[in-house]
Write a protein that holds these residues in place. Structure first.
Motif, PDB file in Angstrom:
ATOM      1  N   UNK A   1      52.955  29.823 -74.233  1.00  0.00           N
ATOM      2  CA  UNK A   1      52.218  30.998 -74.654  1.00  0.00           C
ATOM      3  C   UNK A   1      52.483  32.130 -73.644  1.00  0.00           C
ATOM      4  N   UNK A   2      52.837  33.280 -74.164  1.00  0.00           N
ATOM      5  CA  UNK A   2      53.164  34.423 -73.302  1.00  0.00           C
ATOM      6  C   UNK A   2      51.913  35.220 -72.926  1.00  0.00           C
ATOM      7  N   UNK A   3      51.965  35.831 -71.746  1.00  0.00           N
ATOM      8  CA  UNK A   3      50.866  36.677 -71.283  1.00  0.00           C
ATOM      9  C   UNK A   3      50.922  38.001 -72.035  1.00  0.00           C
ATOM     10  N   UNK A   6      44.401  40.475 -74.239  1.00  0.00           N
ATOM     11  CA  UNK A   6      43.363  39.555 -74.720  1.00  0.00           C
ATOM     12  C   UNK A   6      43.695  38.079 -74.500  1.00  0.00           C
ATOM     13  N   UNK A   7      44.563  37.805 -73.552  1.00  0.00           N
ATOM     14  CA  UNK A   7      44.792  36.426 -73.124  1.00  0.00           C
ATOM     15  C   UNK A   7      44.312  36.303 -71.685  1.00  0.00           C
ATOM     16  N   UNK A   8      43.897  35.091 -71.327  1.00  0.00           N
ATOM     17  CA  UNK A   8      43.450  34.811 -69.975  1.00  0.00           C
ATOM     18  C   UNK A   8      44.618  34.178 -69.225  1.00  0.00           C
ATOM     19  N   UNK A   9      44.873  34.691 -68.036  1.00  0.00           N
ATOM     20  CA  UNK A   9      45.915  34.119 -67.188  1.00  0.00           C
ATOM     21  C   UNK A   9      45.277  33.704 -65.868  1.00  0.00           C
ATOM     22  N   UNK A  10      45.608  32.488 -65.446  1.00  0.00           N
ATOM     23  CA  UNK A  10      45.209  32.004 -64.116  1.00  0.00           C
ATOM     24  C   UNK A  10      46.477  31.944 -63.298  1.00  0.00           C
ATOM     25  N   UNK A  48      53.606  43.503 -64.470  1.00  0.00           N
ATOM     26  CA  UNK A  48      54.556  42.473 -64.020  1.00  0.00           C
ATOM     27  C   UNK A  48      54.258  41.112 -64.643  1.00  0.00           C
ATOM     28  N   UNK A  49      52.990  40.851 -64.977  1.00  0.00           N
ATOM     29  CA  UNK A  49      52.604  39.566 -65.576  1.00  0.00           C
ATOM     30  C   UNK A  49      52.931  39.492 -67.071  1.00  0.00           C
ATOM     31  N   UNK A  50      52.934  40.637 -67.752  1.00  0.00           N
ATOM     32  CA  UNK A  50      53.114  40.644 -69.210  1.00  0.00           C
ATOM     33  C   UNK A  50      54.412  39.957 -69.611  1.00  0.00           C
ATOM     34  N   UNK A  51      54.321  39.097 -70.630  1.00  0.00           N
ATOM     35  CA  UNK A  51      55.478  38.395 -71.163  1.00  0.00           C
ATOM     36  C   UNK A  51      55.831  37.117 -70.414  1.00  0.00           C
TER      37      UNK A  51
END
Length: 159
Positions: A1-3, A6-10, A48-51
């Protein structure tokens, strides 16, 4: 699953000024949990986190303008000493001042008998930053997290 929004990233991070020792790292604690697309972290890091996906490790250069902004001269204020409680204050010291808009990191410039001059620029303003990132987990945010604009549960906010 890509960042994406509306997604949670740890993720774990280590931040430094380019070519300098790390300023801060999450490696000795739980990963940071962020709801993407809600302004919860500096814009350059979010970009930088996106994708990215869980398991990815990468470095990211974030210019000052996309981090804590450029340093603004003259952004100082004189504050009554009582607002600092019993802290021992010294020029150059960084502390948190409670304001009408919530807590704000300030740098002490001058300490007088009854007032303190503070620099309101964020301590990292005007600095380009380098991040080393390890994405630990990416998941869909709950409707409640999206409504509240932040993560709940592990690494997030507890109501």
């Amino acid at each position: 699953m890509k960042i994406e929004k509306d997604r949670v990233v740890r993720f774990h991070y280590t931040v430094s000024e380019p070519g300098q020792d790390p300023v801060e790292s999450s490696r000795d604690r739980e990963p940071l949990a962020i709801l993407i697309g809600h302004g919860n972290i500096i814009p350059g890091l979010e970009k930088a986190l996106e994708g990215r996906e869980a398991g990815e490790r990468f470095g990211a250069e974030v210019p000052a303008a996309e981090a804590y902004g450029e340093r603004r001269e003259g952004l100082t204020q004189r504050v009554p000493k009582k607002h600092f409680g019993a802290q021992r204050l010294a020029p150059g010291m960084q502390t948190v001042l409670q304001t009408n808009f919530g807590p704000r990191a300030v740098t002490i410039e001058k300490v007088g008998m009854t007032v303190v001059d503070v620099d309101l620029n964020h301590p990292m303003a005007g600095k380009d930053l380098h991040f080393d990132i390890e994405v630990v987990e990416v998941r869909e945010a709950t409707p409640e997290e999206i409504e509240h604009g932040h993560v709940h549960g592990d690494g997030g906010h507890h109501h």
